[in-house]
Design an enzyme around this catalytic site. Sequence first.
Site, PDB file in Angstrom:
ATOM      1  N   GLU A  43       0.851  -1.189   0.000  1.00  0.00           N
ATOM      2  CA  GLU A  43       0.000   0.000   0.000  1.00  0.00           C
ATOM      3  C   GLU A  43       0.896   1.252   0.000  1.00  0.00           C
ATOM      4  OE1 GLU A  43      -2.236   0.444   3.590  1.00  0.00           O
ATOM      5  OE2 GLU A  43      -3.699   1.831   2.711  1.00  0.00           O
ATOM      6  N   LYS A 116     -10.061   2.232  -1.957  1.00  0.00           N
ATOM      7  CA  LYS A 116     -10.209   1.700  -0.591  1.00  0.00           C
ATOM      8  C   LYS A 116     -11.554   2.107  -0.003  1.00  0.00           C
ATOM      9  CE  LYS A 116      -7.393   1.502   3.676  1.00  0.00           C
ATOM     10  NZ  LYS A 116      -6.057   1.862   4.215  1.00  0.00           N
ATOM     11  N   CYS A 153      -5.659  -2.910   2.800  1.00  0.00           N
ATOM     12  CA  CYS A 153      -5.373  -2.789   4.229  1.00  0.00           C
ATOM     13  C   CYS A 153      -6.593  -2.894   5.149  1.00  0.00           C
ATOM     14  CB  CYS A 153      -4.585  -1.506   4.488  1.00  0.00           C
ATOM     15  SG  CYS A 153      -3.644  -1.561   6.050  1.00  0.00           S
TER      16      CYS A 153
END
Lengths: 315, 315
Positions: A43, A116, A153
């Site tokens: 990331e 995300k 994540c």
Amino acid sequence: MNTIHVALVQQRMLDDCQANLETGLAQVHEAARRGAQLIVLCELHTSLYFCQEKSARHFRRAQEIPGPLTRQLSHAARKNRVVIVGSVFEKRARRLYHNTAVVMDQDGSLAGIYRKMHIPDGPGYYEKYYFAPGDTGFLPIQTSLGRLGVMVCWDQWFPEASRMMALSGAEVLIFPTAIGWEPDNDDEEKQRQVQAWQVIQQSHAIANNLPVICTNRVGHEKDLSSTSMGIDFWGQSFVTDAFGKIVTQGPADIAETLHAEIDLGETQRRRQVWPYLQDRRIDAYGDINKRFVEESRDSRSAPASPDTGSRKTRR
Amino acid sequence: MNTIHVALVQQRMLDDCQANLETGLAQVHEAARRGAQLIVLCELHTSLYFCQEKSARHFRRAQEIPGPLTRQLSHAARKNRVVIVGSVFEKRARRLYHNTAVVMDQDGSLAGIYRKMHIPDGPGYYEKYYFAPGDTGFLPIQTSLGRLGVMVCWDQWFPEASRMMALSGAEVLIFPTAIGWEPDNDDEEKQRQVQAWQVIQQSHAIANNLPVICTNRVGHEKDLSSTSMGIDFWGQSFVTDAFGKIVTQGPADIAETLHAEIDLGETQRRRQVWPYLQDRRIDAYGDINKRFVEESRDSRSAPASPDTGSRKTRR
């Protein structure tokens, strides 16, 4: 067998975006030379994890898609004939930014992006300041190697995300990640955090019978605002098979590119025995779309004796 | 600290329902004497796991709620001043049966029931022949010790179930279970199955910051239809804390009552650091209520070059 050779670039970041990118691309090249077909970067792999502080100066790092970073990733994918999962601090419009994963196919084309969806916000991880919540939904990205369920994540802690990827036909779940320890956590707490982080992602493999790939950075990064002791990113990038077994895992403190084979055919074999998709109670999951279900909605508080046939909880 | 002393009665079943019940109740009494406040029995703890075969004669075992079994559980709960989670092959109406968990409060009252929502059906586990899918939904049962998120066995593989219990305020997740090995599985496969079974349940603890209690039976039980080699129920009942750490676990082949302390206060402390309920994307989970999401719904197949700004996957 329908195996894919995957490589995970577990990187240590410097305060030099160009150097970080060059290191990452050199690892892509080397991994491809060793036979990797799918290469997953970390990331935000061109920079220090700037979200430790909230500072407007970091918005300068953001880029459009397509932009310089995606063009370099595209070039690397085409030159090495590999699929690359990269990560971009995306400038979408004026003061509209995302934490975005990009997938470059073997021909250098942008196969797709994933913004995300779950954005964390707490000490050390002030992402809500920088990133708007994604609006791509949980859709896998079609590539020449298969449909990649790319998330990022914090998404890894939400079973809903992986489930939705599976329902949309993902063949592998992929999590570019930046997670680490507070340096003053005690060792037991540190190990518990890593354990939880592994187990929750292994569980997505098990619940959906899909392999999981998670790439994490390593190394200590200072908190530039000096309000904390910084973060020791814990590395330990890993790959599981489609039943949650960890087949390779990186060290906690060394930059390293990991290699593994994943077998996309295992999903069908495992689902034959564990047919979750057949048995899901889609008639009964409505409340999962709620923030919380208040207690008052049924008469739980009324006591009763079993001999009367009435129940405290009338269902 | 808000701790509860729990006991898990990991039992070996005989072909004698009265003997099985007496053994279970003796264990309840003994566990209470040792200080247990919440006692969890196995799934279908009065009988052999008859679902290995499909035979109409087994419907004779079914009982109404309330009925003889719930009255005995009620009596044991009141006498020992404990909360008991039991399991009943429930006769609800003519040819309408459920696999139902019952919760007796310390005063002997029936605190609530949960009808198994996810019903398995495959070699060794022909439950769809016997049990209608539950209609209780995923609602915790209020007791004097707290709100118990009681589910049953196959439910443990579905993250949606535990999430919904958490959203409805469950303070602990509880799974009476009957799961085992095919005797001719090799050792590696056996260990992988147990590992997956543990990990998926640990993940519910992690994803929801709730302790998990899982009680499983032990021992070999023959397949009365003689079409298989039977099942070696693998025991290994366990308790996790609210971050997925296994705090106690039983043996694989011995009947044993396990004791553990769970701390209901840990949920609040863990959620402070891992605020999943705050960050869930309830605006984006709609497809979780679908059986499957077909591929055709977006233009994933249209190739494009990143330089043009178009994308294979237009999101």
